[in-house]
Motif scaffolding. Structure first.
Motif, mmCIF file in Angstrom:
data_model
loop_
_atom_site.group_PDB
_atom_site.id
_atom_site.type_symbol
_atom_site.label_atom_id
_atom_site.label_comp_id
_atom_site.label_asym_id
_atom_site.label_seq_id
_atom_site.Cartn_x
_atom_site.Cartn_y
_atom_site.Cartn_z
ATOM 1 N N PHE B 224 0.835 -1.198 0.000
ATOM 2 C CA PHE B 224 0.000 0.000 0.000
ATOM 3 C C PHE B 224 0.867 1.244 0.000
ATOM 4 N N ARG B 225 0.563 2.177 -0.899
ATOM 5 C CA ARG B 225 1.305 3.424 -0.985
ATOM 6 C C ARG B 225 0.346 4.597 -1.144
ATOM 7 N N PHE B 226 0.690 5.684 -0.521
ATOM 8 C CA PHE B 226 0.003 6.941 -0.816
ATOM 9 C C PHE B 226 0.816 7.698 -1.858
ATOM 10 N N GLY B 227 0.169 8.131 -2.931
ATOM 11 C CA GLY B 227 0.839 9.019 -3.874
ATOM 12 C C GLY B 227 0.362 10.421 -3.589
ATOM 13 N N ALA B 228 0.986 11.060 -2.607
ATOM 14 C CA ALA B 228 0.471 12.357 -2.185
ATOM 15 C C ALA B 228 1.588 13.140 -1.530
ATOM 16 N N SER B 229 2.245 13.971 -2.332
ATOM 17 C CA SER B 229 3.410 14.682 -1.819
ATOM 18 C C SER B 229 3.036 15.693 -0.751
ATOM 19 N N VAL B 230 1.861 16.316 -0.901
ATOM 20 C CA VAL B 230 1.440 17.338 0.070
ATOM 21 C C VAL B 230 1.210 16.703 1.442
ATOM 22 N N LEU B 231 0.772 15.432 1.394
ATOM 23 C CA LEU B 231 0.493 14.715 2.635
ATOM 24 C C LEU B 231 1.725 14.665 3.532
ATOM 25 N N ALA B 232 2.909 14.556 2.911
ATOM 26 C CA ALA B 232 4.138 14.385 3.690
ATOM 27 C C ALA B 232 4.286 15.497 4.727
ATOM 28 N N ASN B 233 4.066 16.746 4.292
ATOM 29 C CA ASN B 233 4.277 17.841 5.236
ATOM 30 C C ASN B 233 3.217 17.898 6.327
ATOM 31 N N ASP B 234 1.992 17.507 5.996
ATOM 32 C CA ASP B 234 0.987 17.486 7.065
ATOM 33 C C ASP B 234 1.331 16.393 8.073
ATOM 34 N N LEU B 235 1.833 15.271 7.570
ATOM 35 C CA LEU B 235 2.263 14.196 8.473
ATOM 36 C C LEU B 235 3.367 14.690 9.392
ATOM 37 N N LEU B 236 4.367 15.374 8.807
ATOM 38 C CA LEU B 236 5.475 15.894 9.610
ATOM 39 C C LEU B 236 4.945 16.843 10.679
ATOM 40 N N ARG B 237 3.993 17.682 10.242
ATOM 41 C CA ARG B 237 3.438 18.663 11.156
ATOM 42 C C ARG B 237 2.741 17.963 12.331
ATOM 43 N N GLN B 238 2.025 16.888 12.034
ATOM 44 C CA GLN B 238 1.337 16.163 13.099
ATOM 45 C C GLN B 238 2.340 15.484 14.027
ATOM 46 N N ILE B 239 3.414 14.960 13.434
ATOM 47 C CA ILE B 239 4.421 14.271 14.255
ATOM 48 C C ILE B 239 5.084 15.274 15.191
ATOM 49 N N VAL B 240 5.436 16.450 14.650
ATOM 50 C CA VAL B 240 6.071 17.474 15.486
ATOM 51 C C VAL B 240 5.102 17.948 16.567
ATOM 52 N N LYS B 241 3.820 18.055 16.181
ATOM 53 C CA LYS B 241 2.821 18.483 17.170
ATOM 54 C C LYS B 241 2.722 17.473 18.306
ATOM 55 N N GLU B 242 2.805 16.203 17.943
ATOM 56 C CA GLU B 242 2.717 15.172 18.968
ATOM 57 C C GLU B 242 3.866 15.299 19.967
ATOM 58 N N THR B 244 5.759 18.181 20.516
ATOM 59 C CA THR B 244 5.895 19.486 21.176
ATOM 60 C C THR B 244 4.589 19.972 21.786
ATOM 61 N N GLY B 245 3.469 19.401 21.357
ATOM 62 C CA GLY B 245 2.182 19.825 21.888
ATOM 63 C C GLY B 245 1.575 20.991 21.143
ATOM 64 N N VAL B 246 2.310 21.593 20.219
ATOM 65 C CA VAL B 246 1.745 22.724 19.459
ATOM 66 C C VAL B 246 2.006 22.545 17.969
ATOM 67 N N TYR B 247 1.129 23.124 17.161
ATOM 68 C CA TYR B 247 1.327 23.083 15.720
ATOM 69 C C TYR B 247 2.357 24.119 15.302
#
Lengths: 501, 256
Positions: B224-242, B244-247
């Motif tokens: 299974f693969r996502f072909g979605a380059s924009v998704l990568a940055n939202d994922l990173l943002r969620q990981i960092v939020k997890e 640090t606690g903030v977006y």
């Protein structure tokens, strides 16, 4: 010979293929908050616009079937209380409700509907706490549909002349209404809304295991300034209901519940002038033809039998699958059952909640044994069940014969019996070979087939390529031992009016 | 389970190298993050990408067969495929001939896929159905079955050039086709929804669908693969939020 062996081995490998649904990707709990819910410790009877203590001072407990904990104490209405309630309803009918303009009646109903919408979240949580049904269902089906019934009937209040063209619709008086525990608030709405729209007043008896949302509805009536006595709610068990049906000053009885009690009520009404409607049990056929969209049909079968833990009078509890696709379909069905989540009714991920009561759980369990004794194959997915509370795994019986009790009797639980058929004639005969006739489903890609088959099945509601779809504009009711009369739509107004030409 | 893609006519070696860098280390301040599954480029950038990714686990996927329209002769398509494979592509993303499919020439479409598959040799073949042009779910199911029978290793929703791209219903139909094919043949086929999946939340809905349709084994980059380059940055943002606690502002995440 070698080739044959090879082919056989290949077939064996293929039939052993299994998708692994026990994943390491687990769902976190997603419970709906119940913090904002305000429940009284003790609920009295709602008579003449006020909450009043029962004359004999008796109360019973209503519990949360998912935890076996007490939610509140509720008054047990007796013959005396019923009499007070009927008097209040009679007086409200004569002095107010039959006198005010039809438009005014409609305005009250619209107001009730709007308040129900405002309180939808609270009502949904209480419904799930008291009945055990998943919050997903109470939020998306029970409460919105209950409000929709008030909205729909509110519209009819001042348009009865158009509902019955050329006739004059008169109200009939005081309606005694007894409702079941499977859709507590929705059934109250089904009964109260058309009665009030047509100008009648009501004494309602909710089911003893699920009285809370009806009592919340009473609070809504107070908030809506509904004139006192127009709706009275007397809680209690079977004896309270019997007292209501026996009361001489009732003009109409509306009952939803089991066929056994329905028969008792019918007997008790002999020789009286009371009108009646009965919505009783069912053992509805869900028929899957080989040309159906199978994956969609699987969803429909699941919804048909596991919706509300199978506590649905029109549940598609007899599945008929055309033999040519039976193996494939049953495998799909089992796969789908592996992913069903049984547990906390307040969790938004829950597919199947708690069985409504201990008594009902015992009844279902007895059928699980009967099925095996009769020689059917039982399948249940390996889902986890909570420790306390009343739970039943979704269950599938294959190798079922028409003569089996699990194919004949209403189980009212998450238990599906599967039979196969070869021809259209055969399945119509089997579908009709039952004392019931409430509902049914037909799955096929051909429109002509839908119309040809649904017109030959003797049941009140038939769905094509869907199941358990409800709408206030559509009449609902049964043939044969599934009941008398219709609820919903214009047809649902009939039992609440006297037509003069 | 994510592919990064650059498929612009204005792509250059420089752009491709930058993307490859991000593919290996998606966010430099989180060095422990795994690399993405693959980088998807035009055939003429395969060697550039291959070089930039050498030593990493990231695979190189090349779009071939006159991507994105597929409007060319079979001969040209096959030569393009062969060339991309020779350049070192690990995966080939082909498009089906939608016109022929809609005209009912299923044999043509099927033969074409089979021929491309043969040219792929060891490279994995992803077959792009371009579901946004097939119009009905019935067609999508039919095209999925056809592609799998003809030899696809993966089936993929879209080129990203046509709207609508991947949607939940379309993906469900394709996952169901994969499941039925598995039961029929015992062969596992991969799935790649592409385009239109921009947020981690939506990606999660896709993963739930995979989990409930195909179970544990498909929840891996092999299937299974996502072909979605924009998704990568939202994922990173969620990981960092997890952590640090903030977006964080999107300015803290590199676009390429």
């Amino acid at each position: 010979m070698k080739k044959k062996q090879k082919m056989q081995k290949k077939a064996e490998i293929k039939s052993a293929l299994k998708i692994n649904f026990s994943t390491d990707w687990k769902y976190d709990p997603a419970p709906e908050s119940a913090d904002h819910i305000k429940l009284e410790k003790k609920y009295d009877l709602f008579i003449n616009g006020k909450f009043v203590a029962p004359k004999k001072g008796k109360y019973f407990e209503t519990i949360n079937p998912a935890k076996e904990t007490k939610l509140a104490e509720v008054a047990e209405g007796t013959e005396e209380d019923i009499d007070t309630a009927v008097r209040a309803a009679r007086s409200a009918y004569e002095k107010i409700w039959s006198k005010i303009s039809a438009r005014e009646r409609g305005k009250y109903l619209f107001r009730i509907a709007r308040i129900m919408q405002e309180k939808a979240r609270e009502l949904a949580v209480i419904e799930s706490l008291d009945s055990g049904k998943p919050i997903r269902e109470s939020k998306t089906v029970d409460i919105p549909l209950a409000a929709a019934h008030f909205f729909y009937n509110a519209g009819w209040a001042d348009k009865l002349d158009y509902a019955f063209p050329g006739r004059k619709a008169h109200s009939i008086g005081v309606a005694g209404q007894i409702i079941p525990w499977n859709f507590p608030l929705l059934m109250a709405a089904w009964k109260i809304a058309p009665a009030l729209a047509a100008g009648n007043t009501v004494v309602l008896k909710p089911a003893e295991t699920t009285p809370l949302t009806a009592l919340k509805l009473a609070e809504i009536f107070q908030q809506a300034d509904l004139p006192p006595g127009v709706v009275n709610i007397v809680t209690g068990a079977g004896a309270t209901g019997a007292a209501l049906t026996r009361h001489p000053d009732i003009d109409k009885i509306a009952f939803t519940g089991s066929t056994d009690i329905g028969k008792l009520i019918m007997k008790s009404l002999v020789g009286t002038n009371k009108k009646y409607t009965l919505e009783l049990g069912g053992k509805s056929a869900n028929i899957i033809f080989e040309d159906a969209a199978l994956d969609q049909a699987v969803e429909g079968i699941i919804n048909g039998i596991f919706f509300n833990q199978g506590h649905v009078c029109c549940a598609g509890s007899r599945l008929y699958v055309q033999e040519s696709i039976a193996k494939n379909l049953i495998r799909k069905l089992k796969d789908r059952m592996e992913t069903l989540i049984v547990g906390d009714p307040l969790d938004k991920n829950t597919d199947i909640g708690a069985i409504n009561s201990k008594a009902q759980l015992e009844k279902i369990q007895s059928y699980l044994t009967i099925g095996i004794e009769e020689g059917a194959q039982r399948f249940q997915p390996a889902c986890d069940l909570p420790k306390s509370g009343y739970w039943c795994r979704p269950t599938l019986f294959t190798d079922v014969a028409q003569s089996h009790r699990i194919a004949q009797e209403e189980i009212f639980g998450p238990v599906l019996s599967v039979q196969t058929f070869r021809t259209v004639e055969e399945v119509i005969e089997k579908a009709n070979n039952t004392p019931y006739g409430l509902a049914g489903g037909v799955w096929t890609d051909k429109g002509a087939k839908v119309f040809s088959i649904t017109s030959q099945i003797r049941a009140g509601v038939l769905w094509a390529n869907t199941y358990n779809k409800f709408d206030p504009t559509a009449p609902f009711g049964g043939y044969k031992e599934s009941g008398m009369g219709r609820e919903g739509g214009v047809h649902g107004l009939y039992p609440y009016v006297e037509l003069a030409s | 389970m994510l592919d990064l893609t650059t498929l612009d006519a204005k792509d250059t070696d420089g752009k491709v190298k930058q993307l490859c860098r991000k593919a290996i280390r998606p966010h430099d301040s989180l060095p422990d993050l795994p690399s993405v599954a693959a980088v998807c480029v035009y055939p003429n950038f395969v060697s550039t990408a291959k070089e930039a990714l050498s030593g990493s686990s990231v695979k190189v996927a090349a779009v071939a067969t006159a991507f994105p329209s597929g409007m060319s002769t079979l001969k040209v398509k096959l030569r393009e495929t062969k060339w991309a494979v020779n350049q070192g592509a690990d995966e080939i993303d082909m498009v089906i001939s939608r016109g022929k499919f809609l005209a009912g020439e299923y044999d043509f479409v099927s033969d074409e896929i089979a021929a491309v598959k043969e040219e792929c040799g060891p490279a994995h073949l992803k077959v792009i159905l371009e579901t946004g042009e097939l119009s009905t779910l019935d067609n999508i199911r039919k095209a999925s079955d056809l592609a799998m029978e003809a030899g696809a290793d993966f089936i993929k929703t879209s080129t990203g050039k046509i709207q609508p791209a991947a949607t939940l219903p379309v993906t469900l139909v394709m996952l169901e086709a994969i499941r039925d094919f598995y039961y029929r043949t015992g062969k596992k086929i991969g799935m790649k929804p592409a385009g239109g999946i921009a947020t981690a939340k939506l990606a999660l809905q896709y993963l739930v669908m995979v989990r409930e349709t195909l179970g544990q084994e498909w929840l891996s980059p092999d299937w299974f693969r996502f072909g979605a380059s924009v998704l990568a940055n939202d994922l990173l943002r969620q990981i960092v939020k997890e952590q640090t606690g903030v977006y964080q502002s999107f300015d803290y995440f590199t676009k390429d």
